[in-house]
Scaffold this motif. Structure first.
Motif, PDB file in Angstrom:
ATOM      1  N   TYR A 273       0.721  -1.132   0.160  1.00 55.96           N
ATOM      2  CA  TYR A 273       0.022  -0.093   0.032  1.00 55.96           C
ATOM      3  C   TYR A 273       0.859   1.196   0.053  1.00 55.96           C
ATOM      4  N   ARG A 274       0.294   2.276  -0.790  1.00 53.48           N
ATOM      5  CA  ARG A 274       1.044   3.376  -0.991  1.00 53.48           C
ATOM      6  C   ARG A 274       0.017   4.622  -0.800  1.00 53.48           C
ATOM      7  N   ALA A 275       0.475   5.844  -0.249  1.00 55.80           N
ATOM      8  CA  ALA A 275      -0.524   6.980  -0.477  1.00 55.80           C
ATOM      9  C   ALA A 275      -0.359   7.545  -1.740  1.00 55.80           C
ATOM     10  N   THR A 276      -1.183   8.426  -2.183  1.00 54.27           N
ATOM     11  CA  THR A 276      -1.260   9.223  -3.234  1.00 54.27           C
ATOM     12  C   THR A 276      -0.187  10.261  -3.024  1.00 54.27           C
ATOM     13  N   PRO A 277       0.537  10.874  -4.178  1.00 56.03           N
ATOM     14  CA  PRO A 277       1.672  11.831  -3.972  1.00 56.03           C
ATOM     15  C   PRO A 277       1.149  13.132  -3.183  1.00 56.03           C
ATOM     16  N   GLN A 278      -0.171  13.508  -3.334  1.00 56.46           N
ATOM     17  CA  GLN A 278      -0.623  14.767  -2.739  1.00 56.46           C
ATOM     18  C   GLN A 278      -0.597  14.514  -1.056  1.00 56.46           C
ATOM     19  N   ARG A 279      -0.662  13.299  -0.681  1.00 55.88           N
ATOM     20  CA  ARG A 279      -1.011  12.982   0.660  1.00 55.88           C
ATOM     21  C   ARG A 279       0.457  12.502   1.266  1.00 55.88           C
ATOM     22  N   VAL A 280       1.294  12.342   0.321  1.00 57.03           N
ATOM     23  CA  VAL A 280       2.856  12.340   0.799  1.00 57.03           C
ATOM     24  C   VAL A 280       3.491  13.702   1.019  1.00 57.03           C
ATOM     25  N   GLU A 281       2.941  14.648   0.033  1.00 56.83           N
ATOM     26  CA  GLU A 281       3.416  15.900   0.283  1.00 56.83           C
ATOM     27  C   GLU A 281       2.838  16.416   1.338  1.00 56.83           C
ATOM     28  N   GLU A 282       1.596  16.327   1.827  1.00 55.34           N
ATOM     29  CA  GLU A 282       1.174  16.824   2.902  1.00 55.34           C
ATOM     30  C   GLU A 282       1.785  16.335   4.476  1.00 55.34           C
ATOM     31  N   LEU A 283       2.100  14.870   4.156  1.00 51.87           N
ATOM     32  CA  LEU A 283       2.604  14.262   5.375  1.00 51.87           C
ATOM     33  C   LEU A 283       4.120  14.964   5.569  1.00 51.87           C
ATOM     34  N   ALA A 284       4.862  15.251   4.549  1.00 48.12           N
ATOM     35  CA  ALA A 284       6.289  15.841   4.604  1.00 48.12           C
ATOM     36  C   ALA A 284       5.932  17.113   5.094  1.00 48.12           C
ATOM     37  N   ARG A 285       5.020  17.829   4.685  1.00 46.78           N
ATOM     38  CA  ARG A 285       4.930  19.340   5.287  1.00 46.78           C
ATOM     39  C   ARG A 285       4.712  19.502   6.760  1.00 46.78           C
ATOM     40  N   VAL A 286       3.927  18.357   7.094  1.00 48.82           N
ATOM     41  CA  VAL A 286       3.644  18.131   8.639  1.00 48.82           C
ATOM     42  C   VAL A 286       4.903  17.794   9.393  1.00 48.82           C
ATOM     43  N   GLY A 287       5.784  16.909   8.667  1.00 50.16           N
ATOM     44  CA  GLY A 287       6.988  16.539   9.323  1.00 50.16           C
ATOM     45  C   GLY A 287       7.873  17.812   9.462  1.00 50.16           C
ATOM     46  N   ARG A 288       7.780  18.666   8.487  1.00 48.96           N
ATOM     47  CA  ARG A 288       8.803  19.922   8.469  1.00 48.96           C
ATOM     48  C   ARG A 288       8.227  20.600   9.590  1.00 48.96           C
ATOM     49  N   PHE A 289       7.029  20.802  10.031  1.00 47.69           N
ATOM     50  CA  PHE A 289       6.397  21.741  10.985  1.00 47.69           C
ATOM     51  C   PHE A 289       6.760  21.008  12.280  1.00 47.69           C
ATOM     52  N   LEU A 290       6.772  19.728  12.432  1.00 51.95           N
ATOM     53  CA  LEU A 290       7.167  19.149  13.743  1.00 51.95           C
ATOM     54  C   LEU A 290       8.719  19.279  14.028  1.00 51.95           C
ATOM     55  N   GLU A 291       9.366  19.360  12.786  1.00 50.59           N
ATOM     56  CA  GLU A 291      10.819  19.568  13.053  1.00 50.59           C
ATOM     57  C   GLU A 291      10.998  20.962  13.555  1.00 50.59           C
ATOM     58  N   GLY A 292      10.264  21.945  13.194  1.00 51.12           N
ATOM     59  CA  GLY A 292      10.064  23.325  13.484  1.00 51.12           C
ATOM     60  C   GLY A 292       9.913  23.344  15.381  1.00 51.12           C
ATOM     61  N   LEU A 293       9.194  22.491  15.626  1.00 52.75           N
ATOM     62  CA  LEU A 293       8.803  22.309  16.920  1.00 52.75           C
ATOM     63  C   LEU A 293      10.117  21.730  18.009  1.00 52.75           C
ATOM     64  N   GLY A 294      11.011  21.440  17.144  1.00 56.37           N
ATOM     65  CA  GLY A 294      12.173  20.657  17.839  1.00 56.37           C
ATOM     66  C   GLY A 294      12.312  19.236  17.912  1.00 56.37           C
ATOM     67  N   HIS A 295      11.419  18.654  17.058  1.00 52.24           N
ATOM     68  CA  HIS A 295      11.478  17.025  17.262  1.00 52.24           C
ATOM     69  C   HIS A 295      12.462  16.632  15.982  1.00 52.24           C
ATOM     70  N   HIS A 296      13.020  15.313  16.053  1.00 50.65           N
ATOM     71  CA  HIS A 296      13.645  14.612  15.071  1.00 50.65           C
ATOM     72  C   HIS A 296      12.680  13.773  14.126  1.00 50.65           C
ATOM     73  N   VAL A 297      12.746  14.072  12.775  1.00 44.54           N
ATOM     74  CA  VAL A 297      11.931  13.729  11.826  1.00 44.54           C
ATOM     75  C   VAL A 297      12.633  12.839  10.853  1.00 44.54           C
ATOM     76  N   ALA A 298      12.211  11.775  10.277  1.00 41.74           N
ATOM     77  CA  ALA A 298      12.802  11.182   9.382  1.00 41.74           C
ATOM     78  C   ALA A 298      11.801   9.992   8.597  1.00 41.74           C
TER      79      ALA A 298
END
Length: 491
Positions: A273-298
């Motif tokens: 199973y794979r998410a659509t590219p648009q969903r992956v982009e949204e997930l990556a955006r939220v990941g960057r937001f969480l990095e901005g809160l000081g969390h380690h994201v990978a």
């Protein structure tokens, strides 16, 4: 009728705030119930989310034993028409077969909800027996998404999600056997926590051993409402098979402070199973937001045998639902599900699953064990897994392939198709781990897209702590502050 608040004022309040106003003497539980009844009347024709309003409880919120001294102080609550029973009230489970079915007694959790000060004042829609992705059978009802009524709310906590999203009330009941709290939360733009095993009792009808994957919960628009619900309603009934654990600190206290630096895994490539590219982009955006809160994201993927896990999950659902249907048939003296009263896929589930052997269930439980251990090992190195709530876009109304009114002759193929969209939620039920959907993203069709966070067993508090940190960081503006088109405060 004069309401206690304007709809804009009402929609700005969460349950904790409304309870505070009651304790201050500014509002009464009866005024709250009248406002919710008016909100249902204003929105339900558009979304078909409420099956019944208990007019007697609207008139007298104390009638069924609600404790106004509880922490929610009389805040209205709608019960999904599945799961906990209410003595003397109808519970029809989204099914023509169950029309007129009245409960002989309250479930244990119903008592806990009332003691918490929640005023149960009606029933919300659900698919037949909770067994599909949408409350959508024209012979029963078609529940529509308040953001765009051409789309489904998904399920199975369909009506509760629609009513909370539409601003009618701040909190409502939900259940989750494979995503049924989190998926409708995700596509309706509300908050949905599936807690760990051992938090909410499903007594007396079942136990964590017999129910195995299904658990109770709520849908809300604020993290503190979810936290207070967990604190107030958790705990096991006498005679539970498994221990009902208690947290060292209440969730309500824990969410007042930020978590430490978390190790957060972004993940969407789960087996086939794979998410659509648009969903992956949204997930990556939220990941960057969480990095901005000081969390380690990978980006990473748990070392789970996903094919085996989903096959075992399918066996579990088929055998569980088949027995549920068999028990309901036995109560009515029926030998098989009547084709005019039970939906086609549920009949096929009953046919396929009624004779599943102990050996098959034992193999299933073996896979449950290895999958749970694999997630446990993953959480030795990571605190949180972040996924989209679904892999594919929310279906439009009338998309029957995911519904139990489908004409698919192959029940295994029907489930396999379900997993292609709803890939990221069921394994939390299999493993008994907590997971929460947060309204942090948007689908390319304009509907909300929940982002799911999963954690190790009994780390429910950490999920709520992270959710509260996010809520503070965005100024409480879930869904970027947008409201759905069907809303109590809509012009």
């Amino acid at each position: 009728m004069t309401l206690a608040m304007s709809w804009d004022e009402w929609a700005a309040q969460d349950a904790v705030a409304l309870a505070g106003l009651v304790r201050q003497g500014a509002l009464t539980p009866a005024e709250l119930a009248a406002q919710v009844a008016a909100g249902i009347a204003a929105t339900n024709a558009a979304v078909s989310a409420v099956v019944e309003v208990f007019d007697d409880v609207v008139a007298d919120p104390l009638k069924d034993g609600m404790d106004p001294a509880g922490p929610f102080a009389g805040v209205p609550y709608l019960m999904k028409d599945l799961g906990p029973t209410l003595k003397g009230r109808l519970q029809e489970m989204g099914s023509l077969l169950m029309r007129g079915n009245r409960a002989a007694a309250d479930s244990y959790l119903a008592g806990r909800i009332r003691r918490a000060g929640l005023n149960i004042m009606g029933r919300t829609t659900t698919p037949e027996f909770g067994c599909c992705s949408s409350a959508e059978n024209p012979a029963v009802y078609v529940t529509r998404n308040p953001w765009d009524t051409d789309y489904t709310t998904c399920g199975s906590s369909a009506g509760s999600a629609a009513m909370v999203a539409a601003g009618v009330l701040p909190i409502a009941h939900a259940t989750d056997g494979g995503g049924s709290i989190r998926i409708p939360a995700g596509v309706n733009g509300v908050i949905g926590l599936k807690p760990s095993r051992g938090v909410f009792s499903i007594a007396p009808a079942a136990s964590d051993l017999t129910g195995l994957v299904s658990i109770q919960g709520c849908l809300t628009r604020s993290v503190r409402d979810t936290a207070l619900f967990v604190d107030s309603c958790r705990g096991g009934a006498p005679g539970e098979f498994m221990p009902y654990w208690t947290a060292p600190e209440s969730c309500s206290a824990l969410i007042e402070r930020d978590p430490g630096r978390l190790r957060i895994a972004l993940s969407h490539e789960w087996g086939d199973y794979r998410a659509t590219p648009q969903r992956v982009e949204e997930l990556a955006r939220v990941g960057r937001f969480l990095e901005g809160l000081g969390h380690h994201v990978a980006w990473t993927v748990p070392a789970v045998d996903f094919r085996a896990a989903f096959a075992a999950q399918t066996t579990c659902y088929i055998s569980n639902f088949a027995q549920t249907i068999a028990n309901l048939l036995a109560q009515r003296g029926l030998d098989r599900p009547p084709a005019d009263l039970v939906e086609p896929i549920n009949i096929r589930i009953w046919e396929y699953g009624r004779d599943i052997s102990y050996a098959e269930r034992a193999r299933m439980q073996g896979v449950f064990n290895t999958t749970s251990r694999a997630f446990g090992a993953f959480f030795e190195d990571w605190d949180i897994i972040l996924t989209p709530i679904t892999a594919l876009p929310t279906p439009r109304i009338g998309t029957t392939e995911y519904l139990t009114i489908s004409d698919n002759p192959d029940v295994l193929d029907w489930f396999a198709n379900l997993w292609r969209n709803f890939a990221y939620t069921p394994l939390a039920n299999l493993a008994g781990i907590p997971a929460i959907s947060l309204p942090l993203a948007t689908q390319d069709n304009g509907l909300p897209l929940g982002i799911q966070a999963l954690a190790r067993q009994a780390n429910d508090g950490l999920l709520l702590q992270l959710a509260a940190q996010i809520e503070r960081a965005i100024g409480g503006r879930w869904n970027d502050g947008r409201r759905p088109g069907v809303h109590v405060a809509a012009p």
